[in-house]
Design a protein around this motif. Structure first.
Motif, PDB file in Angstrom:
ATOM      1  N   GLN A 118       0.842  -1.192   0.000  1.00  0.00           N
ATOM      2  CA  GLN A 118       0.000   0.000   0.000  1.00  0.00           C
ATOM      3  C   GLN A 118       0.883   1.250   0.000  1.00  0.00           C
ATOM      4  O   GLN A 118       1.920   1.294   0.657  1.00  0.00           O
ATOM      5  CB  GLN A 118      -0.895  -0.002   1.244  1.00  0.00           C
ATOM      6  N   ARG A 119       0.481   2.277  -0.725  1.00  0.00           N
ATOM      7  CA  ARG A 119       1.289   3.498  -0.819  1.00  0.00           C
ATOM      8  C   ARG A 119       0.385   4.719  -0.730  1.00  0.00           C
ATOM      9  O   ARG A 119      -0.646   4.795  -1.414  1.00  0.00           O
ATOM     10  CB  ARG A 119       2.052   3.521  -2.135  1.00  0.00           C
ATOM     11  N   LYS A 120       0.774   5.655   0.133  1.00  0.00           N
ATOM     12  CA  LYS A 120       0.029   6.901   0.253  1.00  0.00           C
ATOM     13  C   LYS A 120       0.387   7.836  -0.905  1.00  0.00           C
ATOM     14  O   LYS A 120       1.545   7.940  -1.286  1.00  0.00           O
ATOM     15  CB  LYS A 120       0.348   7.593   1.581  1.00  0.00           C
ATOM     16  N   GLY A 121      -0.620   8.522  -1.417  1.00  0.00           N
ATOM     17  CA  GLY A 121      -0.385   9.488  -2.473  1.00  0.00           C
ATOM     18  C   GLY A 121       0.009  10.844  -1.911  1.00  0.00           C
ATOM     19  O   GLY A 121       0.035  11.068  -0.695  1.00  0.00           O
ATOM     20  N   ARG A 122       0.299  11.757  -2.804  1.00  0.00           N
ATOM     21  CA  ARG A 122       0.768  13.077  -2.373  1.00  0.00           C
ATOM     22  C   ARG A 122      -0.342  13.866  -1.687  1.00  0.00           C
ATOM     23  O   ARG A 122      -0.077  14.691  -0.807  1.00  0.00           O
ATOM     24  CB  ARG A 122       1.337  13.846  -3.563  1.00  0.00           C
ATOM     25  N   ILE A 123      -1.585  13.645  -2.085  1.00  0.00           N
ATOM     26  CA  ILE A 123      -2.697  14.324  -1.410  1.00  0.00           C
ATOM     27  C   ILE A 123      -2.748  13.897   0.047  1.00  0.00           C
ATOM     28  O   ILE A 123      -2.881  14.725   0.960  1.00  0.00           O
ATOM     29  CB  ILE A 123      -4.025  14.012  -2.127  1.00  0.00           C
ATOM     30  N   GLU A 124      -2.656  12.603   0.283  1.00  0.00           N
ATOM     31  CA  GLU A 124      -2.717  12.084   1.652  1.00  0.00           C
ATOM     32  C   GLU A 124      -1.519  12.557   2.469  1.00  0.00           C
ATOM     33  O   GLU A 124      -1.640  12.868   3.657  1.00  0.00           O
ATOM     34  CB  GLU A 124      -2.780  10.559   1.615  1.00  0.00           C
ATOM     35  N   ARG A 125      -0.333  12.625   1.832  1.00  0.00           N
ATOM     36  CA  ARG A 125       0.855  13.075   2.552  1.00  0.00           C
ATOM     37  C   ARG A 125       0.810  14.568   2.862  1.00  0.00           C
ATOM     38  O   ARG A 125       1.511  15.041   3.746  1.00  0.00           O
ATOM     39  CB  ARG A 125       2.116  12.754   1.750  1.00  0.00           C
ATOM     40  N   ALA A 126      -0.019  15.319   2.128  1.00  0.00           N
ATOM     41  CA  ALA A 126      -0.131  16.771   2.340  1.00  0.00           C
ATOM     42  C   ALA A 126      -1.205  17.123   3.357  1.00  0.00           C
ATOM     43  O   ALA A 126      -1.523  18.301   3.536  1.00  0.00           O
ATOM     44  CB  ALA A 126      -0.428  17.465   1.010  1.00  0.00           C
ATOM     45  N   HIS A 127      -1.772  16.139   4.044  1.00  0.00           N
ATOM     46  CA  HIS A 127      -2.847  16.385   5.008  1.00  0.00           C
ATOM     47  C   HIS A 127      -2.395  17.406   6.058  1.00  0.00           C
ATOM     48  O   HIS A 127      -1.341  17.285   6.664  1.00  0.00           O
ATOM     49  CB  HIS A 127      -3.235  15.070   5.701  1.00  0.00           C
ATOM     50  N   GLY A 128      -3.226  18.440   6.243  1.00  0.00           N
ATOM     51  CA  GLY A 128      -2.888  19.497   7.185  1.00  0.00           C
ATOM     52  C   GLY A 128      -2.001  20.576   6.600  1.00  0.00           C
ATOM     53  O   GLY A 128      -1.680  21.544   7.293  1.00  0.00           O
ATOM     54  N   GLY A 129      -1.612  20.431   5.331  1.00  0.00           N
ATOM     55  CA  GLY A 129      -0.721  21.401   4.712  1.00  0.00           C
ATOM     56  C   GLY A 129      -1.209  21.835   3.345  1.00  0.00           C
ATOM     57  O   GLY A 129      -2.408  22.032   3.125  1.00  0.00           O
ATOM     58  N   THR A 130      -0.260  21.959   2.405  1.00  0.00           N
ATOM     59  CA  THR A 130      -0.554  22.498   1.072  1.00  0.00           C
ATOM     60  C   THR A 130      -0.030  21.547   0.013  1.00  0.00           C
ATOM     61  O   THR A 130       1.079  21.022   0.136  1.00  0.00           O
ATOM     62  CB  THR A 130       0.112  23.880   0.900  1.00  0.00           C
ATOM     63  N   LEU A 131      -0.846  21.339  -1.029  1.00  0.00           N
ATOM     64  CA  LEU A 131      -0.446  20.547  -2.187  1.00  0.00           C
ATOM     65  C   LEU A 131      -0.266  21.485  -3.375  1.00  0.00           C
ATOM     66  O   LEU A 131      -1.190  22.210  -3.744  1.00  0.00           O
ATOM     67  CB  LEU A 131      -1.504  19.483  -2.506  1.00  0.00           C
ATOM     68  N   PHE A 132       0.925  21.477  -3.965  1.00  0.00           N
ATOM     69  CA  PHE A 132       1.212  22.321  -5.122  1.00  0.00           C
ATOM     70  C   PHE A 132       1.251  21.446  -6.366  1.00  0.00           C
ATOM     71  O   PHE A 132       2.096  20.562  -6.497  1.00  0.00           O
ATOM     72  CB  PHE A 132       2.549  23.029  -4.927  1.00  0.00           C
ATOM     73  N   LEU A 133       0.297  21.680  -7.271  1.00  0.00           N
ATOM     74  CA  LEU A 133       0.201  20.921  -8.517  1.00  0.00           C
ATOM     75  C   LEU A 133       0.837  21.746  -9.628  1.00  0.00           C
ATOM     76  O   LEU A 133       0.230  22.694 -10.144  1.00  0.00           O
ATOM     77  CB  LEU A 133      -1.262  20.612  -8.846  1.00  0.00           C
ATOM     78  N   ASP A 134       2.056  21.405  -9.978  1.00  0.00           N
ATOM     79  CA  ASP A 134       2.771  22.132 -11.024  1.00  0.00           C
ATOM     80  C   ASP A 134       2.400  21.562 -12.390  1.00  0.00           C
ATOM     81  O   ASP A 134       2.182  20.358 -12.535  1.00  0.00           O
ATOM     82  CB  ASP A 134       4.275  22.022 -10.784  1.00  0.00           C
ATOM     83  N   GLU A 135       2.347  22.437 -13.398  1.00  0.00           N
ATOM     84  CA  GLU A 135       1.970  22.051 -14.764  1.00  0.00           C
ATOM     85  C   GLU A 135       0.631  21.318 -14.764  1.00  0.00           C
ATOM     86  O   GLU A 135       0.480  20.226 -15.304  1.00  0.00           O
ATOM     87  CB  GLU A 135       3.080  21.190 -15.390  1.00  0.00           C
ATOM     88  N   ILE A 136      -0.367  21.961 -14.167  1.00  0.00           N
ATOM     89  CA  ILE A 136      -1.687  21.348 -14.033  1.00  0.00           C
ATOM     90  C   ILE A 136      -2.356  21.146 -15.394  1.00  0.00           C
ATOM     91  O   ILE A 136      -3.225  20.290 -15.561  1.00  0.00           O
ATOM     92  CB  ILE A 136      -2.577  22.223 -13.113  1.00  0.00           C
ATOM     93  N   GLY A 137      -1.925  21.917 -16.400  1.00  0.00           N
ATOM     94  CA  GLY A 137      -2.539  21.802 -17.719  1.00  0.00           C
ATOM     95  C   GLY A 137      -2.199  20.518 -18.444  1.00  0.00           C
ATOM     96  O   GLY A 137      -2.772  20.234 -19.503  1.00  0.00           O
ATOM     97  N   ASP A 138      -1.284  19.699 -17.908  1.00  0.00           N
ATOM     98  CA  ASP A 138      -0.856  18.477 -18.589  1.00  0.00           C
ATOM     99  C   ASP A 138      -1.562  17.224 -18.095  1.00  0.00           C
ATOM    100  O   ASP A 138      -1.233  16.126 -18.545  1.00  0.00           O
ATOM    101  CB  ASP A 138       0.658  18.286 -18.404  1.00  0.00           C
ATOM    102  N   ILE A 139      -2.512  17.328 -17.170  1.00  0.00           N
ATOM    103  CA  ILE A 139      -3.145  16.115 -16.643  1.00  0.00           C
ATOM    104  C   ILE A 139      -4.195  15.608 -17.623  1.00  0.00           C
ATOM    105  O   ILE A 139      -4.829  16.364 -18.363  1.00  0.00           O
ATOM    106  CB  ILE A 139      -3.756  16.358 -15.249  1.00  0.00           C
TER     107      ILE A 139
END
Length: 660
Positions: free
Chosen positions: A432-453
């Motif tokens: 099992q592996r936690k994603g970046r959203i889960e690891r950012a709990h209580g903080g901030t998630l920065f999605l760089d180059e969001i136009g490429d998803i």
């Protein structure tokens, strides 16, 4: 006595071993000469007497008599005993006592055979002693080796702590060098001391430029201003306000003062320390002159570690010169009547142009909110730095700041990176592996180059932005995450929405607040600040002492269009610092694209031509404003006004272009 026993005794009369035969009443029936000689008893006198009378000078049977045990049990007995002879010597014997039975199996007599083992036991004892000594020596070696290992481990830990402190000191000094005001510098120092010594008050007494009073610092952060207010109140109560400056100037010892050396504490602080259970003080020295004093006190009693005190001493020794420089700089601002209200930096962002001031103000406003922010701008304009500044000034600053580069992963891998996955969700998912959203709990998630998803990931991200819930890849249980999302792109998302390449509902979710970063060529007045910032950064990295830029080098930097923006400028400064051998970066040290560019200035803008003319004359006059005003045939006040208008004043103050 049976014939067999008599025959046996005649055979053993010549033996060195000791033999004696007893009847059931413990009387001696037979004794061989060796035993009689040992006890110095004539054989004839011993016959018929009790054993305890002959051998032990007693009147009753011994408590541990083995002869009695043989008659009782009918079994052979063996023991080791120590016999004290008539001459007082003690001898060691091993004795065997055997029952002598008649034909009917009845015990008639007991035969005792003794063999002396004194010498054997003495040798055995010596061997045991030798073995014990050898064992002790080995144990001592083990103990010594363990002590040596522990000493080496402690030394390694000390060296590791020292290395860590040096690295920390280097990093802190690097961050301090980016502070462009005394308030930022002192507040940062207060934060460092608060982290190192929690629940403590830090008092900063810093003298002004003329060293005739100390700065009030009343408008600084509460952690700096409150202890100073309390100190001033204490001085008024004790009546010791006078003579503080003279006392500070008279300090000659730059070392830390602790409770053990209370007599070395300045007089004006001796009443102040009574409010604290633990404290220490440190004069701030620049070139063997005291420019202030730092005091730290705690209500709780504690022992300060020497390595922490050494770290604080090194921290202030390293930055005392910069403190003095900022004090002088602010004094000049007051003298010229032009104290600047605009910021020259915000977090890691450098710039004082109007566009950057607007961005600083916007960062301060949106940092108080949890709204989603879309940061746009070309590559190299500093989108991630803006995201970090928003995070660091928000209430989430103690939480994690997690970066996800959306263009670095395939659609499948990006989904796993963002949301995590369960074991067995796909080939290679062995745990099992936690994603970046889960690891950012209580903080901030920065999605760089969001136009490429990809469109599929856009749907999942939209759901998370709406509900703050998601599911891991291959999972079924919804997971909540308290995360603020900041997104960045160098694309025009509105056009992508119109071209149906990006979901419009996701675009509106992301674009609650937008920040557009200007191109470097649109804020060229910030180039001198940026170049000096990068110069200091790469001076430390390359262990060099480069001081400034030559006029032709600065002109090339100012006139270039910088398609790669700030990142390209940073790379150019790094290139120059590596190549330069002296203290001045000249044009020949710059990358080829700057050296080979035609430097003839052509502009149809009157303001640009005027700015270029003023800059060139100042460089030719080595930044002597009096000579420059004379050559330009304008008054000095007019020149100062134009310097502020065109952003050239900071260049002159920091001596960016003083040599050709």
């Amino acid at each position: 006595m049976s014939q067999k026993v008599k025959y046996f005794c005649r055979i053993c009369e010549s033996l060195p071993d000791h033999l004696v035969i007893y009847d059931r009443h413990y009387r001696i029936n037979l004794i061989n000469p060796a035993l009689g000689e040992l006890y110095q008893v004539p054989i004839r006198e011993a016959i018929g007497k009790h054993c305890y009378e002959v051998f032990h000078r007693r009147h009753s049977v011994c408590e541990d008599c083995q002869v009695r045990e043989v008659f009782r049990s009918g079994a052979t007995r063996q023991r080791q005993k120590i016999i004290t002879l008539p001459d007082g010597r003690q001898r060691h014997f091993i004795t065997h006592c055997y029952p002598v039975k008649d034909g009917a199996g009845k015990i008639m007599q007991a035969l005792e055979h003794s063999r002396e083992v004194t010498e054997y036991l003495s040798l055995e004892h010596r061997l045991q002693v030798a073995e014990a000594e050898l064992r002790h020596a080995r144990e001592q070696d083990v103990i010594n080796n363990r002590r040596l290992e522990e000493a080496l481990a402690r030394r390694y830990q000390e060296l590791s702590r020292t290395q860590h402190q040096l690295e920390t000191l280097y990093e802190i000094t690097r961050q301090l060098s980016a502070k462009n005001s005394l308030e930022e510098l002192v507040s940062f120092l207060e934060e460092i001391t608060r982290e190192l010594f929690p629940d403590s008050d830090a008092l900063f007494l810093i003298m002004n430029a003329s060293r005739d009073r100390f700065l009030p610092l009343g408008e600084y952060a509460e952690g700096v201003a409150q202890p100073l207010r309390r100190f001033c109140q204490k001085l008024e109560q004790t009546g010791r306000a006078g003579g503080i400056i003279r006392c500070l100037k008279d300090i000659k010892d730059p070392h830390i003062v602790t409770g053990d050396d209370r007599h070395k504490l300045p007089v004006f602080l001796q009443e102040y320390v009574n409010d604290y259970a633990s404290w220490f003080g440190l004069p701030i020295f620049v070139q063997q002159e005291s420019i202030g004093y730092f005091f730290l006190g705690s209500q709780a009693s504690q022992m300060y570690r020497q390595e922490d005190l050494h770290f604080i001493h090194a921290l202030f020794a390293q930055n005392a010169g910069y403190i003095r420089q900022l004090v002088l700089q602010e004094a000049k601002k007051l003298q010229w009547g032009q104290e600047e209200t605009e910021k020259v930096s915000h977090g890691g962002i450098i710039g004082k142009s109007k566009k950057m001031q607007e961005i600083y103000e916007l960062i301060d406003l949106i940092s108080k909110s949890d709204a989603t922010v879309l940061i746009t701008g070309e590559n190299g304009t500093g989108k991630e730095l803006v995201a970090k500044a928003i995070h660091q000034h928000s209430h989430r600053q103690r939480g994690p700041f997690v970066v996800a580069n959306c263009s670095a992963y395939s659609p499948t891998l990006l989904e796993s990176e963002l949301f995590g996955h369960e074991r067995g969700a796909f080939t290679g998912a062995i745990r099992q592996r936690k994603g970046r959203i889960e690891r950012a709990h209580g903080g901030t998630l920065f999605l760089d180059e969001i136009g490429d998803i990809s469109p599929a990931t856009q749907v999942l991200l939209l759901r998370f932005l709406q509900d703050h819930c998601f599911e891991r890849v291959g999972g079924e249980r919804p997971i909540e995450a308290d995360v603020r999302v900041l997104a960045a792109t160098n694309r025009d998302l509105r056009r992508q929405v119109e071209a149906r390449e990006f979901r419009d509902d996701l675009y509106y979710r992301l674009n609650v607040i937008s920040i557009h970063l200007p191109l470097l060529r649109e804020r060229k007045e910030d180039i001198p600040l940026l170049t000096m910032h990068f110069l200091e950064k790469y001076n430390q990295k390359e262990n060099k002492q480069v001081v400034t830029f030559a006029a032709n080098a600065m002109e090339a930097l100012m006139e270039y269009e910088w398609p790669g923006n700030v990142r390209q400028l940073e790379n150019a400064i790094s290139h120059a610092v590596i190549l330069v051998q002296g203290e001045v970066i000249r044009k020949r040290h710059l990358p080829r694209f700057l050296r080979e560019r035609v430097t003839t200035f052509v502009s149809t803008s009157l303001a640009q031509n005027e700015r270029h003319l003023i800059l060139r004359v100042l460089q030719e006059c080595n930044w002597n404003k009096h000579d420059a005003a004379r050559r330009l045939q304008v008054s000095r006040s007019t020149l100062y006004s134009k310097l502020r208008r065109y952003g050239l004043e900071k260049i002159g103050r920091r001596s960016v272009s003083i040599q050709s």
